[in-house]
Design a protein around this motif. Structure first.
Motif, PDB file in Angstrom:
ATOM      1  N   THR A 147       0.824  -1.205   0.000  1.00  0.00           N
ATOM      2  CA  THR A 147       0.000   0.000   0.000  1.00  0.00           C
ATOM      3  C   THR A 147       0.860   1.257   0.000  1.00  0.00           C
ATOM      4  OG1 THR A 147      -1.681  -1.214   1.251  1.00  0.00           O
ATOM      5  CG2 THR A 147      -1.898   1.163   1.160  1.00  0.00           C
ATOM      6  N   THR A 148       1.974   1.250   0.732  1.00  0.00           N
ATOM      7  CA  THR A 148       2.855   2.423   0.756  1.00  0.00           C
ATOM      8  C   THR A 148       3.465   2.680  -0.611  1.00  0.00           C
ATOM      9  OG1 THR A 148       3.375   2.052   3.093  1.00  0.00           O
ATOM     10  CG2 THR A 148       4.891   3.436   1.838  1.00  0.00           C
ATOM     11  N   GLY A 149       3.926   1.596  -1.277  1.00  0.00           N
ATOM     12  CA  GLY A 149       4.517   1.766  -2.602  1.00  0.00           C
ATOM     13  C   GLY A 149       3.530   2.363  -3.595  1.00  0.00           C
ATOM     14  N   PHE A 150       2.338   1.776  -3.678  1.00  0.00           N
ATOM     15  CA  PHE A 150       1.346   2.288  -4.615  1.00  0.00           C
ATOM     16  C   PHE A 150       0.739   3.604  -4.119  1.00  0.00           C
ATOM     17  CE2 PHE A 150       1.627  -2.132  -5.928  1.00  0.00           C
ATOM     18  CZ  PHE A 150       1.638  -2.000  -7.307  1.00  0.00           C
ATOM     19  N   ALA A 284       7.454 -11.059  -5.711  1.00  0.00           N
ATOM     20  CA  ALA A 284       7.538 -10.147  -6.857  1.00  0.00           C
ATOM     21  C   ALA A 284       6.741  -8.872  -6.593  1.00  0.00           C
ATOM     22  CB  ALA A 284       7.019 -10.850  -8.111  1.00  0.00           C
ATOM     23  N   LEU A 285       5.568  -9.014  -5.975  1.00  0.00           N
ATOM     24  CA  LEU A 285       4.738  -7.844  -5.681  1.00  0.00           C
ATOM     25  C   LEU A 285       5.416  -6.936  -4.652  1.00  0.00           C
ATOM     26  CD1 LEU A 285       2.069  -6.497  -6.343  1.00  0.00           C
ATOM     27  CD2 LEU A 285       0.991  -7.847  -4.540  1.00  0.00           C
ATOM     28  N   LEU A 286       5.983  -7.544  -3.610  1.00  0.00           N
ATOM     29  CA  LEU A 286       6.686  -6.746  -2.602  1.00  0.00           C
ATOM     30  C   LEU A 286       7.915  -6.059  -3.198  1.00  0.00           C
ATOM     31  CD1 LEU A 286       6.495  -9.218   0.415  1.00  0.00           C
ATOM     32  CD2 LEU A 286       5.337  -7.016   0.232  1.00  0.00           C
ATOM     33  N   THR A 287       8.613  -6.768  -4.072  1.00  0.00           N
ATOM     34  CA  THR A 287       9.787  -6.172  -4.718  1.00  0.00           C
ATOM     35  C   THR A 287       9.377  -4.995  -5.587  1.00  0.00           C
ATOM     36  OG1 THR A 287      10.892  -8.333  -4.740  1.00  0.00           O
ATOM     37  CG2 THR A 287      11.746  -6.637  -6.220  1.00  0.00           C
ATOM     38  N   GLY A 288       8.306  -5.184  -6.375  1.00  0.00           N
ATOM     39  CA  GLY A 288       7.835  -4.094  -7.225  1.00  0.00           C
ATOM     40  C   GLY A 288       7.409  -2.881  -6.427  1.00  0.00           C
ATOM     41  N   ALA A 289       6.672  -3.120  -5.323  1.00  0.00           N
ATOM     42  CA  ALA A 289       6.236  -2.001  -4.492  1.00  0.00           C
ATOM     43  C   ALA A 289       7.426  -1.273  -3.875  1.00  0.00           C
ATOM     44  CB  ALA A 289       5.299  -2.505  -3.393  1.00  0.00           C
ATOM     45  N   SER A 290       8.448  -2.025  -3.477  1.00  0.00           N
ATOM     46  CA  SER A 290       9.622  -1.404  -2.850  1.00  0.00           C
ATOM     47  C   SER A 290      10.440  -0.602  -3.853  1.00  0.00           C
ATOM     48  CB  SER A 290      10.507  -2.490  -2.216  1.00  0.00           C
ATOM     49  OG  SER A 290       9.786  -3.226  -1.242  1.00  0.00           O
ATOM     50  N   THR A 317      11.833   6.050   2.914  1.00  0.00           N
ATOM     51  CA  THR A 317      12.142   5.756   4.315  1.00  0.00           C
ATOM     52  C   THR A 317      11.145   4.772   4.903  1.00  0.00           C
ATOM     53  OG1 THR A 317      13.080   7.974   4.586  1.00  0.00           O
ATOM     54  CG2 THR A 317      12.497   6.769   6.592  1.00  0.00           C
ATOM     55  N   VAL A 318       9.864   5.034   4.661  1.00  0.00           N
ATOM     56  CA  VAL A 318       8.831   4.137   5.189  1.00  0.00           C
ATOM     57  C   VAL A 318       8.977   2.744   4.595  1.00  0.00           C
ATOM     58  CG1 VAL A 318       6.350   3.717   5.303  1.00  0.00           C
ATOM     59  CG2 VAL A 318       7.231   6.028   5.663  1.00  0.00           C
ATOM     60  N   LEU A 319       9.208   2.663   3.284  1.00  0.00           N
ATOM     61  CA  LEU A 319       9.365   1.354   2.641  1.00  0.00           C
ATOM     62  C   LEU A 319      10.590   0.620   3.185  1.00  0.00           C
ATOM     63  CD1 LEU A 319       8.481   2.277  -1.050  1.00  0.00           C
ATOM     64  CD2 LEU A 319       7.261   0.641   0.402  1.00  0.00           C
ATOM     65  N   PHE A 320      11.685   1.357   3.404  1.00  0.00           N
ATOM     66  CA  PHE A 320      12.893   0.733   3.957  1.00  0.00           C
ATOM     67  C   PHE A 320      12.620   0.144   5.338  1.00  0.00           C
ATOM     68  CE2 PHE A 320      16.691   1.087   6.630  1.00  0.00           C
ATOM     69  CZ  PHE A 320      17.566   0.269   5.928  1.00  0.00           C
ATOM     70  N   LEU A 321      11.953   0.916   6.191  1.00  0.00           N
ATOM     71  CA  LEU A 321      11.656   0.426   7.543  1.00  0.00           C
ATOM     72  C   LEU A 321      10.717  -0.776   7.504  1.00  0.00           C
ATOM     73  CD1 LEU A 321      11.214   3.850   9.402  1.00  0.00           C
ATOM     74  CD2 LEU A 321      13.166   2.281   9.509  1.00  0.00           C
ATOM     75  N   LEU A 322       9.759  -0.764   6.582  1.00  0.00           N
ATOM     76  CA  LEU A 322       8.840  -1.902   6.469  1.00  0.00           C
ATOM     77  C   LEU A 322       9.584  -3.149   6.004  1.00  0.00           C
ATOM     78  CD1 LEU A 322       5.755  -0.128   4.853  1.00  0.00           C
ATOM     79  CD2 LEU A 322       5.855  -1.134   7.139  1.00  0.00           C
ATOM     80  N   VAL A 323      10.495  -2.988   5.053  1.00  0.00           N
ATOM     81  CA  VAL A 323      11.275  -4.130   4.575  1.00  0.00           C
ATOM     82  C   VAL A 323      12.164  -4.679   5.686  1.00  0.00           C
ATOM     83  CG1 VAL A 323      13.120  -4.830   2.993  1.00  0.00           C
ATOM     84  CG2 VAL A 323      11.210  -3.457   2.153  1.00  0.00           C
ATOM     85  N   VAL A 324      12.780  -3.782   6.456  1.00  0.00           N
ATOM     86  CA  VAL A 324      13.612  -4.226   7.582  1.00  0.00           C
ATOM     87  C   VAL A 324      12.755  -4.979   8.605  1.00  0.00           C
ATOM     88  CG1 VAL A 324      14.969  -3.440   9.555  1.00  0.00           C
ATOM     89  CG2 VAL A 324      15.368  -2.459   7.303  1.00  0.00           C
ATOM     90  N   GLY A 325      11.555  -4.443   8.894  1.00  0.00           N
ATOM     91  CA  GLY A 325      10.663  -5.134   9.819  1.00  0.00           C
ATOM     92  C   GLY A 325      10.273  -6.506   9.319  1.00  0.00           C
ATOM     93  N   ARG A 326      10.028  -6.603   8.009  1.00  0.00           N
ATOM     94  CA  ARG A 326       9.667  -7.916   7.427  1.00  0.00           C
ATOM     95  C   ARG A 326      10.823  -8.886   7.519  1.00  0.00           C
ATOM     96  NH1 ARG A 326       7.410 -12.112   6.255  1.00  0.00           N
ATOM     97  NH2 ARG A 326       5.937 -12.383   4.532  1.00  0.00           N
ATOM     98  N   MET A 327      12.047  -8.407   7.233  1.00  0.00           N
ATOM     99  CA  MET A 327      13.222  -9.272   7.330  1.00  0.00           C
ATOM    100  C   MET A 327      13.448  -9.720   8.764  1.00  0.00           C
ATOM    101  SD  MET A 327      15.842  -7.275   4.772  1.00  0.00           S
ATOM    102  CE  MET A 327      17.203  -8.339   5.251  1.00  0.00           C
ATOM    103  N   ALA A 328      13.242  -8.809   9.717  1.00  0.00           N
ATOM    104  CA  ALA A 328      13.397  -9.192  11.126  1.00  0.00           C
ATOM    105  C   ALA A 328      12.394 -10.270  11.502  1.00  0.00           C
ATOM    106  CB  ALA A 328      13.211  -7.963  12.014  1.00  0.00           C
ATOM    107  N   GLY A 329      11.170 -10.134  11.003  1.00  0.00           N
ATOM    108  CA  GLY A 329      10.164 -11.162  11.276  1.00  0.00           C
ATOM    109  C   GLY A 329      10.540 -12.506  10.679  1.00  0.00           C
ATOM    110  N   LEU A 330      11.079 -12.484   9.460  1.00  0.00           N
ATOM    111  CA  LEU A 330      11.510 -13.731   8.828  1.00  0.00           C
ATOM    112  C   LEU A 330      12.656 -14.375   9.602  1.00  0.00           C
ATOM    113  CD1 LEU A 330      11.401 -12.750   5.045  1.00  0.00           C
ATOM    114  CD2 LEU A 330       9.945 -14.421   6.195  1.00  0.00           C
TER     115      LEU A 330
END
Length: 498
Positions: A147-150, A284-290, A317-330
């Motif tokens: 949602t942030t990307g789009f 692929a969708l997450l990569t495209g949004a980022s 910035t928001v997308l970077f933090l969301l990706v970091v949060g997702r990686m931390a969860g993984l």
């Protein structure tokens, strides 16, 4: 016929009737969509056709909802209200334009068109609440990232240009902005619904298709508006405009088909929480949004004018933090699964006791601690008497139950510092830190007394001499076990010589 047979037959009849109703509605509505492409190019004809399809879809949703259990109906009431509201907006828009000659924003039709977004969002939210925990961190992060990307894309090409248009009043601005915000709301809710851990099925994909069609239709209108600024007015081409309007009619139809699906009741059912999974499509969708933020930056730098620098900075910035949060969860999920695998590798599947691997790791450590503390250690090997005969007489499932019951009973007699493990088959090993021969014999006697189903065991007990290795100590306990068997079983023996 038994009661269960009658009930099963009744369920099958209801499922066949629901499928027939769904197939009939789908056939009729898609015939109507095909015919819509060829009806006379008259505003009232097209308006009537669109309203008929929209209201028919709302009626189908109501019909499908009434077949569901009462607790599952509420989300569909909201979907029906949203579709009915949006279809009614078509009529209000036509009357406002041709009868009242009202075309300034906001028009009387805008509340009807905009009503679709919150009504559908509430319906989706109720489904998510039934299917999954709202605090599903990975699903929330995925929905927020997409949602942030789009949303950044919508801000730069739709929302920001509206704010710059000084010819529009405050309410006109608010109305124009409400549409892309409504689309982003539906996008976020749709991703969250698809990422929920509830049951899958055709109903979910029909509903997802309906929401996707709504978004595609709105995006197409935005693209056409932007093309209009450079002189391309495809929306004025009758066949193209008719095709674009059909996208929204398809969305209405898919809502109705989803509600009439025989498996619609399962849509609101929760499922066992599943491990976090990133499939190729989602990745692929997450990569495209980022990549939307750097893509926008590249486009504006290529044009030689960075018009939305701060917007891109905030979005990146928001997308970077969301990706970091997702990686931390993984990473946390990987660590959790690794811990589970380690635990499974060291425990016996049947009894839940530590297995031979865990015993082989623990015994040398126990001897080293005893050496440092100058303490005694006793080790025993237990073998259930005549276990093969028990299996042959009562069956292997009964033998498994005996092993589970015996291990639980024995474990209950031990201290917290003691350890019992399944060594293999019907053999168990016991570690008694700080125990001498008398205490070890006392513990084994107590264990023998609680052995279930009237069964007995033979046990070999050995006390560490302070010098031997763990293998040598276990070998002496094994020799004592064979001595117990030779002397008639149902007894506890120690080695003949230490």
């Amino acid at each position: 016929m038994t009661f269960e047979t009658v009930m099963t037959a009744g369920r099958h009849r209801r499922a066949r009737a629901a499928f027939a109703t769904q197939a009939t509605f789908a056939a009729l509505v898609f015939l109507a969509l095909a015919a819509y492409q060829f009806i006379p190019d008259n505003d009232w004809w097209t308006c009537t056709w669109q309203i008929a399809i929209g209201w028919s879809a709302a009626a189908a949703i109501v019909l499908g909802a009434r077949r569901l259990p009462r607790r599952d109906r509420t989300p569909w009431w909201f979907f029906a209200a949203g579709v009915f509201c949006n279809a009614s907006g078509i009529a209000v828009a036509k009357i406002s334009e041709n009868v009242w000659h009202l075309d300034d924003l906001p028009t009387p039709a805008d509340p009807f068109f905009l009503g679709l977004y919150p009504l559908c969002a509430v319906g989706i939210g109720l489904l998510i609440r039934r299917r999954d925990e709202w605090r599903n961190r990975s699903a929330l992060l995925d929905a927020a990232t997409i949602t942030t990307g789009f949303g950044l894309l919508a801000w730069i090409y739709v929302i920001a240009p509206i704010d710059l248009d000084e010819s529009m009043g405050r309410w006109a601005h608010a109305t124009q902005v409400a549409y892309p915000i409504g689309d982003l709301l539906l996008l976020a809710m749709m991703v969250r619904l698809l990422r929920s851990s509830g049951s899958r099925g055709a109903t979910l994909w029909w509903l997802g298709g309906a929401l996707a069609a709504l978004l595609i239709g709105d995006i197409a209108w935005v693209v056409l508006d932007n093309l209009g600024t450079v002189g391309l007015t495809l929306e004025d081409t009758p066949w193209f405009r008719r095709l674009l309007e059909s996208v929204f009619l398809v969305a209405f139809a898919l809502f109705g088909i989803a509600a009439l699906d025989p498996a619609a009741a399962r849509l609101g059912q929760s499922a066992q929480k599943q491990a976090t999974r990133l499939g190729p499509g989602l990745l692929a969708l997450l990569t495209g949004a980022s990549l939307i933020a750097p893509g926008l930056l590249a486009v504006q730098l290529g044009d030689g004018q960075l018009a939305n620098g701060w917007s891109i900075v905030v979005g990146s910035t928001v997308l970077f933090l969301l990706v970091v949060g997702r990686m931390a969860g993984l990473l946390r999920e990987v660590e959790r699964q690794a811990g589970q695998l380690r635990a499974l590798a060291r425990s016996d599947e049947l009894t839940g006791l530590p297995n031979r691997r865990a015993w082989n790791d623990e015994l040398p450590h126990a001897l080293e601690r005893a050496r440092r503390g100058a303490e005694s250690v006793a080790v025993a090997i237990i073998d259930l008497d005549h276990f093969k005969h028990f299996n042959d007489t009562f069956g292997h499932p009964a033998g498994d139950r005996l092993l589970k019951a015996a291990s639980a009973a024995w474990h209950g007699t031990l201290r917290k510092v003691d350890l019992i493990a399944r060594y293999g088959g019907e053999e168990f090993v016991v570690l008694l830190p700080g125990a001498d021969a008398a205490h070890g014999h006392f513990v084994l006697t107590r264990m023998l007394a609680v052995t279930p189903l009237g069964q007995t065991f033979s046990a070999g007990l050995a006390v560490w001499n302070g010098e031997e290795t763990s293998d040598e100590l276990l070998q002496r306990a094994d020799e004592a076990l064979y001595l117990a068997k030779d002397r008639g079983r149902n007894r506890i023996e120690m080695p003949l010589a230490a």
